[in-house]
Write an enzyme that holds these catalytic residues in place. Structure first.
Site, mmCIF file in Angstrom:
data_model
loop_
_atom_site.group_PDB
_atom_site.id
_atom_site.type_symbol
_atom_site.label_atom_id
_atom_site.label_comp_id
_atom_site.label_asym_id
_atom_site.label_seq_id
_atom_site.Cartn_x
_atom_site.Cartn_y
_atom_site.Cartn_z
ATOM 1 N N CYS A 185 2.600 3.602 0.484
ATOM 2 C CA CYS A 185 3.225 2.268 0.455
ATOM 3 C C CYS A 185 4.702 2.266 0.033
ATOM 4 O O CYS A 185 5.525 1.663 0.722
ATOM 5 C CB CYS A 185 2.437 1.314 -0.427
ATOM 6 S SG CYS A 185 0.700 1.690 -0.602
ATOM 7 N N ARG B 260 -4.759 13.117 -4.117
ATOM 8 C CA ARG B 260 -5.343 12.415 -5.267
ATOM 9 C C ARG B 260 -6.279 13.353 -5.997
ATOM 10 O O ARG B 260 -7.015 14.118 -5.374
ATOM 11 C CB ARG B 260 -6.123 11.182 -4.798
ATOM 12 C CG ARG B 260 -5.228 10.167 -4.134
ATOM 13 C CD ARG B 260 -6.029 8.958 -3.701
ATOM 14 N NE ARG B 260 -5.200 8.083 -2.886
ATOM 15 C CZ ARG B 260 -5.656 7.024 -2.244
ATOM 16 N NH1 ARG B 260 -6.940 6.702 -2.328
ATOM 17 N NH2 ARG B 260 -4.855 6.281 -1.533
ATOM 18 N N GLN C 298 -4.365 9.426 5.447
ATOM 19 C CA GLN C 298 -4.794 8.042 5.682
ATOM 20 C C GLN C 298 -4.254 7.567 7.016
ATOM 21 O O GLN C 298 -3.126 7.892 7.374
ATOM 22 C CB GLN C 298 -4.197 7.129 4.615
ATOM 23 C CG GLN C 298 -4.797 7.278 3.245
ATOM 24 C CD GLN C 298 -4.169 6.253 2.312
ATOM 25 O OE1 GLN C 298 -2.968 6.269 2.086
ATOM 26 N NE2 GLN C 298 -4.984 5.353 1.784
ATOM 27 N N ASP D 281 -2.789 4.894 7.823
ATOM 28 C CA ASP D 281 -2.228 3.817 7.024
ATOM 29 C C ASP D 281 -1.350 2.893 7.873
ATOM 30 O O ASP D 281 -0.789 3.312 8.881
ATOM 31 C CB ASP D 281 -1.352 4.448 5.932
ATOM 32 C CG ASP D 281 -1.327 3.609 4.676
ATOM 33 O OD1 ASP D 281 -1.885 2.487 4.691
ATOM 34 O OD2 ASP D 281 -0.737 4.064 3.675
ATOM 35 N N HIS E 26 1.359 -0.800 7.167
ATOM 36 C CA HIS E 26 1.779 -1.933 6.348
ATOM 37 C C HIS E 26 2.364 -2.976 7.264
ATOM 38 O O HIS E 26 3.154 -2.656 8.145
ATOM 39 C CB HIS E 26 2.782 -1.482 5.290
ATOM 40 C CG HIS E 26 2.151 -0.550 4.299
ATOM 41 N ND1 HIS E 26 2.268 0.815 4.409
ATOM 42 C CD2 HIS E 26 1.356 -0.795 3.234
ATOM 43 C CE1 HIS E 26 1.574 1.369 3.423
ATOM 44 N NE2 HIS E 26 1.011 0.429 2.699
ATOM 45 N N LYS F 242 -9.224 -8.696 -0.457
ATOM 46 C CA LYS F 242 -9.333 -7.673 0.598
ATOM 47 C C LYS F 242 -10.604 -7.832 1.409
ATOM 48 O O LYS F 242 -11.571 -8.466 0.968
ATOM 49 C CB LYS F 242 -9.280 -6.275 -0.002
ATOM 50 C CG LYS F 242 -10.429 -5.993 -0.957
ATOM 51 C CD LYS F 242 -10.525 -4.527 -1.293
ATOM 52 C CE LYS F 242 -11.706 -4.288 -2.243
ATOM 53 N NZ LYS F 242 -12.084 -2.916 -2.393
ATOM 54 N N HIS G 199 -1.703 -4.133 3.354
ATOM 55 C CA HIS G 199 -2.031 -2.712 3.502
ATOM 56 C C HIS G 199 -3.315 -2.646 4.308
ATOM 57 O O HIS G 199 -4.218 -3.431 4.064
ATOM 58 C CB HIS G 199 -2.378 -2.040 2.173
ATOM 59 C CG HIS G 199 -1.412 -2.269 1.068
ATOM 60 N ND1 HIS G 199 -0.558 -1.294 0.638
ATOM 61 C CD2 HIS G 199 -1.192 -3.332 0.269
ATOM 62 C CE1 HIS G 199 0.149 -1.750 -0.383
ATOM 63 N NE2 HIS G 199 -0.214 -2.987 -0.620
HETATM 64 ZN ZN LIG Z 1 -0.308 0.624 1.182
#
Ligand SMILES: [Zn+2]
Ligand SMILES: [Zn+2]
Length: 641
Positions: free
Chosen positions: A338, A367, A385, A387, A389, A469, A515
């Site tokens: 992010c 992680r 990910q 991912d 945004h 979410k 996200h």
């Molecule tokens: Zn994010």
């Protein structure tokens, strides 16, 4: 005596003496038939035992044994019954640690000098059956923490003492069943006779509190059902799951490897796995491009200060790897993408006209996971990910969520997942952002789900601290659920990074940030795909679509020619021209789960054709190599429809 008003959901209220037990109140409030299925109840929303006295006006929701919550209570109670059986068999030589219910069953961790093995199961199960026949009640007591510590000290149960010492509560509850006492919130079955169908499944070593530096315990897993048929179905599923284990199939198909020298939880993709991953990534990128996304690439490390600004160091620090020093400045590996996407945003000024901005990245993050929690591709330390945004105005939020869900379901469907459960998580107790923001975004999520006609469950208070979410759990071929997709609205990061855009009014405003990850992580998603398809991937993502094989050496040259022609045409093809029996080659190709075997004998060589054998053993009529190319292309296109 004082009276209280009690009702079952939406039913009529009745007056009772204060102190009446839940069980006695239910005698008046529900049918006998329902009562015979009731093992506990929710009183004003809190799950309690049937023996609990009611002290105030209450609405009761009976918990039936066959419900999800009921099964959970049944299984947790079974873990107590198993612990009692173990105590009866082994006495004080065994100490108890913890014994929760889990998805599909329960476990209990014991300290025992010689670890349990499946050979011990029969004796334990027999003892459990005796306890069931004794109809032993589960009795609850509430004690002060100090008394509870004294009690467990006198019993020699040091693990319970340690748990108690770490608890903040001043009073705790314990459950007794004959010689076994457990520190436990409950609720439990009224007595052991409710347990009809159970089975111990396997043993495993487990560190106390999951910490490798602590005592190694011996864990027994088991399960309980209300119906023998359900248990049988479950046992079949476990068998099926073993056959589909992605670690086993990954090895057989040469997809990935994890090595000690590299480190636990770090994946090395082998050529076939790398190709599978590339095909998935290509499809993902194409589909995102079509849906108005732009692609970003960002680094793997950043200055520690960035993670301070983002709040990750404060809120997520324990999942991050230690800092490294470069030119006197501290850097850290990224646990999330992010802040980088925000960096791209903040590299320019923005106007409301540009919105929505949709940026995606296959971003690799790191992680910390405990070694004991790592599992093949499913739980790793470095993962990618899928991912994205989205930055938008408040009036665009609902449409954007709708578009994300749309793309999400399209992608899941292409991968073969039509069955899923959707959850909407709302504001937790600790949160940032204004109430107005929360309402706006929670409504946007709801309305987008409704517009999409999706059935969903609300998880009250389960949202992230920075926004509500949506989570989507997919169901695989054998009925297991996997959490993959998540869509989260965020008011926190735009604030922390002072993001802004010029609105229609000429003033500066803060954008809304969404996200989202659809597959979750590529590693885990591919793990799920391997198990879902048992390695027999649909043609469009199969790393090895076809393998050409000759019957005798006489066709080798022709096979080479066809092999090159098909490879040029983009077919993912391998060749097996060894001097081996055809059946042997076919068997090997079947083991590799190759979609099409192209078999060439004298006739095919003379006619300039190939005979196409499918995975299930059926043959297609002989065809020209170019016809096969069309056939494959059509099948792939239809799948991606
Ligand atoms: Zn994010
Ligand atoms: Zn318990």
């Amino acid at each position: 005596m004082a009276q209280i008003a009690v009702s079952v959901q939406e039913g009529e209220q009745q007056q009772f003496d204060q102190g009446v037990t839940v069980a006695d109140a239910l005698k008046e409030l529900v049918s006998n038939k329902q009562r015979k299925q009731t093992i506990a109840a929710k009183v004003n929303g809190t799950a309690v035992d049937l023996t609990t006295p009611l002290t105030e006006d209450a609405e009761i929701a009976p918990i039936l044994i066959s419900s999800d919550e009921g099964l959970d209570i049944l299984r947790h109670s079974t873990s107590h019954i198993m612990a009692l059986a173990v105590k009866r068999l082994y006495g004080d030589s065994v100490k108890v640690a913890i014994g929760p219910s889990i998805a599909d069953g329960f476990y209990y961790d014991f300290e025992k000098e010689k670890a349990f093995s499946p050979e011990d199961f029969e004796a334990i199960e027999n003892k459990m059956a005796e306890i069931v026949a004794e109809r032993l009640p589960f009795t609850r007591e509430v004690l002060s923490k100090q008394d509870a510590i004294a009690l467990f000290e006198s019993l020699g149960e040091t693990y319970k003492v340690e748990l108690l010492n770490d608890m903040e509560e001043e009073t705790v509850s314990i459950y007794k069943q004959d010689a076994f006492t457990d520190l436990c919130r409950g609720p439990h079955l009224p007595d052991s006779s409710w347990l009809k169908v159970f089975k111990l499944l396997r043993v495993a070593g487990s560190y106390w509190r999951g910490d490798e530096n602590k005592q190694m315990l011996t864990r027994i897993y088991g399960t309980a059902f209300t119906d023998k048929k359900e248990l049988k179905k479950y046992l079949n599923r476990i068998e099926e799951a073993k056959k589909r284990d992605h670690r086993k199939i990954g090895k057989e198909l040469g997809l990935f490897t994890i090595q000690d020298e590299v480190g636990p939880g770090l994946i090395l993709w082998q050529p076939q796995g790398a190709l599978l991953r590339k095909l998935i990534e290509d499809y993902w990128k194409e589909e995102h491009y079509k849906h108005g996304y732009e692609l970003l690439y960002t680094p793997h490390i950043a200055r520690q200060d960035l993670w301070k600004t983002s709040g990750h160091l404060d809120f997520y620090g324990e999942n991050m790897y230690s800092a490294m020093e470069i030119d006197d400045v501290m850097y850290q590996l990224k646990p999330m993408n992010c802040p980088f996407h925000i960096g791209v945003y903040n590299s320019n000024k923005h106007s409301y006209r540009e919105f929505p901005i949709r940026w995606c990245e296959l971003g690799t993050v790191y992680r910390y996971e405990r070694t004991g929690a790592l599992h093949g591709l499913m739980r790793v330390r470095g993962f990618t990910q899928d991912d994205a945004h989205i930055f938008c105005r408040p009036d665009q939020l609902e449409d954007e969520i709708f578009n994300i869900i749309d793309l999400n379901l399209l992608i899941l469907r292409t991968f073969g997942f039509d069955d899923y459960d959707v959850y909407l998580s709302t504001r937790p107790e600790k949160y940032v952002g204004s109430d107005e923001h929360w309402e706006l975004s929670t409504n946007a999520l709801k309305q987008a789900l409704d517009k999409k006609g999706l059935h969903y469950e609300i998880d009250p208070g389960e949202g992230v601290f920075y926004g509500p979410k949506i989570d989507i759990k997919i169901k695989d071929q054998i009925g297991r659920s996997w959490q993959c997709s998540t869509i989260q609205v965020d008011f926190n990061l735009p604030e922390r990074f002072t993001m802004s855009y010029t609105g229609e009014d000429g003033a500066e405003h803060q954008p809304i940030m969404i996200h989202r990850a659809l597959m979750g992580s590529l590693e885990r998603f591919i793990g799920v795909l391997i198990e879902h398809y048992a390695g027999a991937f649909p043609l469009w993502m199969a790393p090895e679509q076809a393998r050409i094989m000759n019957i005798t050496d006489d066709q080798s040259e022709y096979c080479e020619k066809v092999f090159n022609q098909l490879r040029q045409a983009g077919i993912r093809i391998s060749k097996d021209l060894r001097n081996e029996k055809l059946n042997y080659k076919i068997r090997e190709a079947q083991m590799r789960k190759i979609s099409y075997m192209l078999i060439v004998g004298e006739r095919e060589k003379e006619d300039g054709t190939i005979t196409v054998r499918m995975r299930d053993g059926k043959n297609l009529p002989p065809m020209l190599p170019e016809q096969f190319v069309e056939w494959v292309q059509k099948e792939c296109e239809e799948a991606k429809g």
